[in-house]
Write an enzyme that holds these catalytic residues in place. Structure first.
Site, PDB file in Angstrom:
ATOM      1  N   HIS A 278       0.814  -1.211   0.000  1.00  0.00           N
ATOM      2  CA  HIS A 278       0.000   0.000   0.000  1.00  0.00           C
ATOM      3  C   HIS A 278       0.859   1.278   0.000  1.00  0.00           C
ATOM      4  O   HIS A 278       0.670   2.178  -0.821  1.00  0.00           O
ATOM      5  CB  HIS A 278      -0.886   0.034   1.259  1.00  0.00           C
ATOM      6  CG  HIS A 278      -1.540  -1.260   1.575  1.00  0.00           C
ATOM      7  ND1 HIS A 278      -2.751  -1.625   1.042  1.00  0.00           N
ATOM      8  CD2 HIS A 278      -1.151  -2.312   2.373  1.00  0.00           C
ATOM      9  CE1 HIS A 278      -3.104  -2.821   1.513  1.00  0.00           C
ATOM     10  NE2 HIS A 278      -2.147  -3.253   2.317  1.00  0.00           N
TER      11      HIS A 278
HETATM   12  C1  BDR Z   1      -2.087   0.022   6.007  1.00  0.00           C
HETATM   13  O1  BDR Z   1      -1.996  -0.630   7.278  1.00  0.00           O
HETATM   14  C2  BDR Z   1      -0.668  -0.940   7.581  1.00  0.00           C
HETATM   15  O2  BDR Z   1      -0.552  -2.235   8.096  1.00  0.00           O
HETATM   16  C3  BDR Z   1       0.136  -0.748   6.329  1.00  0.00           C
HETATM   17  O3  BDR Z   1       1.425  -0.275   6.662  1.00  0.00           O
HETATM   18  C4  BDR Z   1      -0.668   0.261   5.540  1.00  0.00           C
HETATM   19  O4  BDR Z   1      -0.283   1.581   5.835  1.00  0.00           O
HETATM   20  C5  BDR Z   1      -2.926  -0.839   5.085  1.00  0.00           C
HETATM   21  O5  BDR Z   1      -4.195  -1.058   5.635  1.00  0.00           O
END
Ligand code: BDR
Ligand code: CA
Length: 353
Positions: A278
């Site tokens: 992400h």
């Molecule tokens: C987000 O949650 C975190 O675990 C990741 O780093 C990302 O920013 C995705 O839902």
């Protein structure tokens, strides 16, 4: 690229495996001027996220970047962390050397406010974790939405299920009151002054298109001129904490060891051996918004404590009659992003060797 053409960035992170890749992406992007990085609790406690951030930046050769810690806990709710997703200290199986640069003495929200005031209209703030630091910053400086060039956010889910509750995405789920304050601040600013830059938001429905797999890591190792690495081969003793990458390049070894944990997590929970990355997609979009197609919408967050608690709600049909406070990403060019990640981080790894 001349230094005046570069895009000044402050990253707010909860490093975290994909946050670490986002830091490597920013550190290896010629058009980015990395002004500072702020950390907070999220994936793991802020003591780990802040140390991880300095260690990852040092791996990339960036001891020049100030790293500040912010809130250790959400505004109102108890702290939740997710070591099962990111490893006991947030770096999967990777072990990084203790960073040499000390933590900044500045409080993260104060740093965000100070830097925005120092360069009005210039800074892009990219949030990759819960919105606690940003909420405190807008409470300190309600003009923040107009002082920033833009806020770019990894958070929420809009046309797809959540990854934490059926309707919530992790970053918003951890501190929904903070998220509500942040989106309300942009709403108030847009209402007062329609020229306020809208927040650019990428929810899960878009960031989950950025899937990294074994082939990408092999390509990155090749680009770095590293010896081959088979540590991500799923057939080789999954879950073995002693197994480490044997690649000759230290950046490649880190990428393989941190991602192996994430790959095993996604194999267990999402049905594929690979990972959604992400946060680096969001940094790539902050540097090049043409990677996404957006729709302008009003966004708010449910904090009512019911089944929808923590849900991000976008008013696609303009039923609320509010002015849009967000440019919401609805499509992303994930293939171009992944090519850039391989080229940039692999190229940086080669130079570091
Ligand atoms: C987000 O949650 C975190 O675990 C990741 O780093 C990302 O920013 C995705 O839902
Ligand atoms: Ca994150």
């Amino acid at each position: 690229m001349s230094t005046t053409d570069r895009i000044p960035l402050v990253l707010d992170v909860d490093t975290g495996i994909d946050d670490a890749l986002a830091l490597l992406y920013a550190a290896s992007s010629p058009e980015a001027e990395l002004v500072a990085v702020t950390a907070l609790s999220g994936n793991v406690h802020v003591d780990d996220t802040e140390r991880n951030t300095r260690a990852v930046l040092e791996l990339a050769g960036r001891t020049d970047i100030e790293v500040a810690a912010g809130r250790p806990v959400p505004l109102l709710r108890p702290l939740e962390v997710t070591p099962e997703t990111h490893g006991p200290h947030g770096m999967g199986y990777a072990q990084l050397a203790e960073p040499t640069r000390p933590r900044s003495g500045r409080f993260a929200p104060q740093l965000i406010v100070d830097e925005a005031r120092r360069r009005p209209g210039e800074l892009t703030l990219v949030t990759l974790g819960p919105l606690t630091n940003l909420a405190v910053a807008v409470l300190m400086e309600p003009e923040l939405p107009r002082l920033l060039r833009r806020w770019v956010c990894m958070g929420g889910t809009f046309r797809a299920p959540g990854n934490t509750s059926p309707v919530t995405e992790w970053n918003i789920h951890c501190d929904p009151e903070a998220a509500k304050i942040a989106f309300a601040a942009w709403q108030a600013s847009v209402d007062r002054d329609p020229a306020t830059p809208r927040a650019l938001v990428l929810g899960l429905d878009v960031t989950e298109r950025a899937r990294i797999g074994t082939d990408h890591v092999v390509a990155l190792a090749r680009r770095a001129g590293s010896t081959p690495d088979d540590s991500l081969d799923p057939g080789r003793a999954p879950g073995d904490p002693e197994r480490r990458s044997v690649a000759s390049n230290p950046v490649v070894r880190f990428v393989a060891d941190t991602l192996r944990w994430y790959f095993e997590f996604h194999a267990a929970y999402d049905g594929f051996y690979g990972a959604f990355i992400h946060d680096p997609l969001v940094v790539a979009v902050a540097l090049d918004p043409s990677l996404v197609r957006t729709e302008s919408v009003a966004v708010d967050v449910d904090t009512s404590g019911g089944l929808g608690d923590g849900q991000t709600i976008a008013d696609f049909r303009r039923l609320w009659g509010r002015a849009p406070n967000v440019d919401l990403a609805v499509e992303a060019d994930a293939a171009t992003f992944l090519e850039r990640l391989v080229e940039r981080v692999g190229g940086m790894a080669e130079r570091r060797a």
